[in-house]
Scaffold this motif. Structure first.
Motif, PDB file in Angstrom:
ATOM      1  N   VAL A  53       0.883  -1.341   0.138  1.00  0.00           N
ATOM      2  CA  VAL A  53      -0.077   0.123  -0.160  1.00  0.00           C
ATOM      3  C   VAL A  53       0.776   1.307   0.224  1.00  0.00           C
ATOM      4  N   TRP A  54       1.699   1.323   0.586  1.00  0.00           N
ATOM      5  CA  TRP A  54       2.750   2.243   0.790  1.00  0.00           C
ATOM      6  C   TRP A  54       3.637   2.621  -0.433  1.00  0.00           C
ATOM      7  N   SER A  55       3.964   1.481  -1.061  1.00  0.00           N
ATOM      8  CA  SER A  55       4.511   1.396  -2.461  1.00  0.00           C
ATOM      9  C   SER A  55       3.386   2.050  -3.773  1.00  0.00           C
ATOM     10  N   MET A  56       2.323   1.764  -3.612  1.00  0.00           N
ATOM     11  CA  MET A  56       1.266   2.061  -4.491  1.00  0.00           C
ATOM     12  C   MET A  56       0.865   3.639  -4.261  1.00  0.00           C
ATOM     13  N   ASP A  61       1.459   9.161  -6.221  1.00  0.00           N
ATOM     14  CA  ASP A  61       1.893  10.289  -6.111  1.00  0.00           C
ATOM     15  C   ASP A  61       2.758  10.746  -7.350  1.00  0.00           C
ATOM     16  N   ARG A  62       3.850   9.860  -7.707  1.00  0.00           N
ATOM     17  CA  ARG A  62       4.636  10.252  -8.802  1.00  0.00           C
ATOM     18  C   ARG A  62       3.927  10.373 -10.127  1.00  0.00           C
ATOM     19  N   MET A  76       2.555   1.807 -13.114  1.00  0.00           N
ATOM     20  CA  MET A  76       2.219   1.562 -11.776  1.00  0.00           C
ATOM     21  C   MET A  76       3.042   0.408 -11.007  1.00  0.00           C
ATOM     22  N   GLY A  77       3.671  -0.315 -11.227  1.00  0.00           N
ATOM     23  CA  GLY A  77       4.382  -1.239 -10.733  1.00  0.00           C
ATOM     24  C   GLY A  77       3.481  -2.350 -10.188  1.00  0.00           C
ATOM     25  N   MET A  83       5.046  -9.445  -6.940  1.00  0.00           N
ATOM     26  CA  MET A  83       6.277  -9.974  -6.443  1.00  0.00           C
ATOM     27  C   MET A  83       6.499 -10.225  -4.910  1.00  0.00           C
ATOM     28  N   THR A  84       6.309  -9.182  -4.098  1.00  0.00           N
ATOM     29  CA  THR A  84       6.378  -8.920  -2.906  1.00  0.00           C
ATOM     30  C   THR A  84       5.541 -10.180  -2.172  1.00  0.00           C
ATOM     31  N   ALA A  85       3.902 -10.132  -2.608  1.00  0.00           N
ATOM     32  CA  ALA A  85       3.432 -10.991  -2.140  1.00  0.00           C
ATOM     33  C   ALA A  85       3.675 -12.285  -2.193  1.00  0.00           C
TER      34      ALA A  85
END
Length: 124
Positions: A53-56, A61-62, A76-77, A83-85
């Motif tokens: 959530v922080w990454s999103m 914002d970017r 958006m990645g 991959m982290t999940a």
């Protein structure tokens, strides 16, 4: 525009705050109950979910900044979050004596449950 940004940032802070409360309850459950695998799995899942959530939030914002500046919008990645999940699930399957796999998956979904509950109460 600034009002929407403020509302968005406040919602993000609420999600993180509620997740930290839930994370602290899980740490207490890990420390004081005999269900150590379940609570440690929840801790891993919630921590990875909070990172996603922080990454999103950071990527949104970017993208917003790129749109206002008129520059090219990057991806958006989604793959990095998947991959982290996947890494959390891999850790749980590699170390089943420490992490309960079902609890990790439930922990990964907890932030979305928090978002739904927050949206429900915010809309009332």
């Amino acid at each position: 525009m600034t009002e929407n940004l403020s509302t968005y940032n406040n919602a993000f802070r609420r999600y993180i705050k509620y997740s930290l409360y839930l994370l602290s309850i899980c740490v207490l459950g890990w420390g004081f109950t005999s269900y150590k695998q379940v609570f440690l799995g929840l801790v891993l899942g919630i921590a990875v979910s909070m990172y996603n959530v922080w990454s999103m939030h950071r990527k949104i914002d970017r993208v917003g900044q790129a749109v206002t500046e008129g520059t090219k919008v990057k991806t958006m990645g989604s793959l990095s979050r998947l991959m982290t999940a996947g890494l959390a699930v891999l850790i749980a399957t590699r170390f089943p004596e420490y992490f309960n796999l079902i609890a990790v998956v439930v922990g990964l979904l907890m932030i979305y449950l928090i978002m739904l509950i927050d949206f429900y109460f915010a809309s009332k």
